[in-house]
Design a protein around this motif. Structure first.
Motif, mmCIF file in Angstrom:
data_model
loop_
_atom_site.group_PDB
_atom_site.id
_atom_site.type_symbol
_atom_site.label_atom_id
_atom_site.label_comp_id
_atom_site.label_asym_id
_atom_site.label_seq_id
_atom_site.Cartn_x
_atom_site.Cartn_y
_atom_site.Cartn_z
ATOM 1 N N HIS A 8 29.172 -4.470 -21.993
ATOM 2 C CA HIS A 8 28.106 -5.098 -22.779
ATOM 3 C C HIS A 8 28.499 -6.495 -23.235
ATOM 4 C CE1 HIS A 8 25.732 -1.451 -22.750
ATOM 5 N NE2 HIS A 8 26.797 -0.768 -23.123
ATOM 6 N N THR A 9 29.777 -6.684 -23.596
ATOM 7 C CA THR A 9 30.238 -8.006 -24.003
ATOM 8 C C THR A 9 30.218 -8.974 -22.830
ATOM 9 O OG1 THR A 9 31.651 -7.017 -25.698
ATOM 10 C CG2 THR A 9 32.120 -9.288 -25.083
ATOM 11 N N ILE A 10 30.677 -8.517 -21.670
ATOM 12 C CA ILE A 10 30.663 -9.366 -20.481
ATOM 13 C C ILE A 10 29.231 -9.751 -20.119
ATOM 14 C CG2 ILE A 10 31.137 -9.409 -17.995
ATOM 15 C CD1 ILE A 10 33.652 -7.779 -18.556
ATOM 16 N N ARG A 11 28.311 -8.805 -20.218
ATOM 17 C CA ARG A 11 26.907 -9.120 -19.924
ATOM 18 C C ARG A 11 26.386 -10.194 -20.882
ATOM 19 N NH1 ARG A 11 22.394 -8.297 -17.473
ATOM 20 N NH2 ARG A 11 23.293 -6.919 -15.924
ATOM 21 N N ARG A 12 26.718 -10.082 -22.147
ATOM 22 C CA ARG A 12 26.280 -11.099 -23.117
ATOM 23 C C ARG A 12 26.869 -12.468 -22.781
ATOM 24 N NH1 ARG A 12 27.865 -9.082 -28.864
ATOM 25 N NH2 ARG A 12 26.762 -10.989 -29.515
ATOM 26 N N ILE A 13 28.138 -12.502 -22.364
ATOM 27 C CA ILE A 13 28.780 -13.766 -21.983
ATOM 28 C C ILE A 13 28.021 -14.424 -20.840
ATOM 29 C CG2 ILE A 13 30.816 -14.700 -20.791
ATOM 30 C CD1 ILE A 13 32.523 -12.839 -22.579
ATOM 31 N N PHE A 14 27.730 -13.654 -19.805
ATOM 32 C CA PHE A 14 27.088 -14.253 -18.637
ATOM 33 C C PHE A 14 25.615 -14.544 -18.864
ATOM 34 C CE2 PHE A 14 31.069 -13.075 -16.790
ATOM 35 C CZ PHE A 14 31.291 -14.114 -15.886
ATOM 36 N N ILE A 171 32.155 -7.639 -13.800
ATOM 37 C CA ILE A 171 31.008 -8.515 -14.034
ATOM 38 C C ILE A 171 29.775 -7.885 -13.398
ATOM 39 C CG2 ILE A 171 29.999 -10.777 -13.528
ATOM 40 C CD1 ILE A 171 32.809 -11.950 -13.750
ATOM 41 N N PRO A 172 28.687 -7.729 -14.146
ATOM 42 C CA PRO A 172 27.486 -7.091 -13.599
ATOM 43 C C PRO A 172 27.012 -7.748 -12.304
ATOM 44 C CG PRO A 172 27.288 -7.355 -15.968
ATOM 45 C CD PRO A 172 28.527 -8.083 -15.566
ATOM 46 N N ALA A 173 26.465 -6.941 -11.426
ATOM 47 C CA ALA A 173 26.098 -7.394 -10.086
ATOM 48 C C ALA A 173 25.137 -8.573 -10.098
ATOM 49 C CB ALA A 173 25.498 -6.229 -9.298
ATOM 50 N N ASP A 174 24.222 -8.611 -11.070
ATOM 51 C CA ASP A 174 23.229 -9.685 -11.075
ATOM 52 C C ASP A 174 23.826 -11.040 -11.451
ATOM 53 O OD1 ASP A 174 23.470 -8.085 -13.423
ATOM 54 O OD2 ASP A 174 21.766 -9.082 -14.338
ATOM 55 N N PHE A 175 25.093 -11.069 -11.877
ATOM 56 C CA PHE A 175 25.766 -12.336 -12.172
ATOM 57 C C PHE A 175 26.849 -12.669 -11.147
ATOM 58 C CE2 PHE A 175 24.547 -10.808 -16.521
ATOM 59 C CZ PHE A 175 23.562 -11.769 -16.751
ATOM 60 N N GLN A 176 27.079 -11.809 -10.176
ATOM 61 C CA GLN A 176 28.193 -11.989 -9.242
ATOM 62 C C GLN A 176 28.061 -13.256 -8.393
ATOM 63 O OE1 GLN A 176 31.071 -10.179 -8.302
ATOM 64 N NE2 GLN A 176 30.929 -8.739 -9.993
ATOM 65 N N LEU A 177 26.848 -13.589 -7.967
ATOM 66 C CA LEU A 177 26.683 -14.727 -7.055
ATOM 67 C C LEU A 177 27.192 -16.022 -7.676
ATOM 68 C CD1 LEU A 177 25.689 -15.938 -4.409
ATOM 69 C CD2 LEU A 177 23.408 -16.151 -5.444
ATOM 70 N N HIS A 178 26.876 -16.239 -8.941
ATOM 71 C CA HIS A 178 27.244 -17.498 -9.593
ATOM 72 C C HIS A 178 28.471 -17.375 -10.493
ATOM 73 C CE1 HIS A 178 23.756 -19.435 -8.011
ATOM 74 N NE2 HIS A 178 22.895 -18.734 -8.707
ATOM 75 N N ALA A 179 29.073 -16.189 -10.561
ATOM 76 C CA ALA A 179 30.155 -15.955 -11.521
ATOM 77 C C ALA A 179 31.295 -16.959 -11.379
ATOM 78 C CB ALA A 179 30.686 -14.529 -11.374
#
Length: 214
Positions: A8-14, A171-179
């Motif tokens: 949840h914290t990583i999702r908030r960061i991204f 890192i959640p999948a929906d942020f992987q492309l630009h991570a």
């Protein structure tokens, strides 16, 4: 090394990274996939800005493997002599160009294994090309990402392979492309090596780094 942050914290960061810059871009200048591959290989132990200064004129005359071979190693060396390790990089670029002409019809392959088989192309370079040109969620871990991953707890690891796995795993999948671009840019301009700009950091309240600057 910070402890691994929770999902949840990583999702908030991204979500914050995305809100600040929805489509982050790499800073290496290129005109096609071949020049991207060359530029990334040249950027090892060099800055993107320094590589760009050298390649602007180079890519006007050598934007394909055959044109690079026609330019010759002396011509290439003259263009890139301001870049660190330029002699070895010039040799690798010429060898790579020859293989692309002989084995791939002048085209750059789009598999990691094939890319990594080319002289001067390691896993990081291959991942950058796969991500930036073919839109694959490949994670190229450089010194900036290694630092940010370990400082923040986003993707801690003892080596670049461990950090790469942590990015892919956490890192959640929906942020992987630009991570990797978000992390590189954060490390390049905010979470810098010697004196991180914590006061200007948009994730400072979520970061695990204990020695935050005031």
């Amino acid at each position: 090394m910070a402890k691994q942050l929770d999902y949840h914290t990583i999702r908030r960061i991204f979500e914050r990274f995305q809100a600040a810059e929805a489509e982050p871009k790499g800073e290496l200048e290129h005109v096609n996939v071949y020049t991207l591959c060359v530029a990334v290989a040249l950027s090892a132990q060099a800055t993107d800005a320094g590589v760009n200064r050298a390649t602007r004129a180079l890519f006007k005359v050598a934007d394909t493997p055959q044109k690079m071979l026609d330019l010759g190693i002396d011509g290439l060396t003259e263009h890139i002599k301001t870049i660190g390790l330029f002699r070895q990089k010039a040799k690798n670029a010429m060898k790579m160009s020859q293989i692309l002409v002989d084995e791939y019809g002048g085209e750059v392959p789009n598999s990691r294994a094939a890319l990594q088989s080319l002289p001067g192309v390691g896993r990081k370079t291959a991942n950058v090309v796969l991500n930036m040109w073919w839109g694959q969620p490949a994670q190229a871990v450089d010194t900036h990402i290694f630092r940010v991953g370990n400082r923040t707890g986003i993707a801690p690891g003892k080596d670049v392979d461990a950090v790469e796995r942590a990015i892919e795993d956490h890192i959640p999948a929906d942020f992987q492309l630009h991570a990797h671009h978000w992390l590189i840019l954060h490390g390049r301009y905010t979470c810098v090596a010697r004196k991180p700009k914590c006061q200007a950091c948009l994730i400072r309240d979520l970061c695990q780094f204990e020695d935050k600057t005031v």
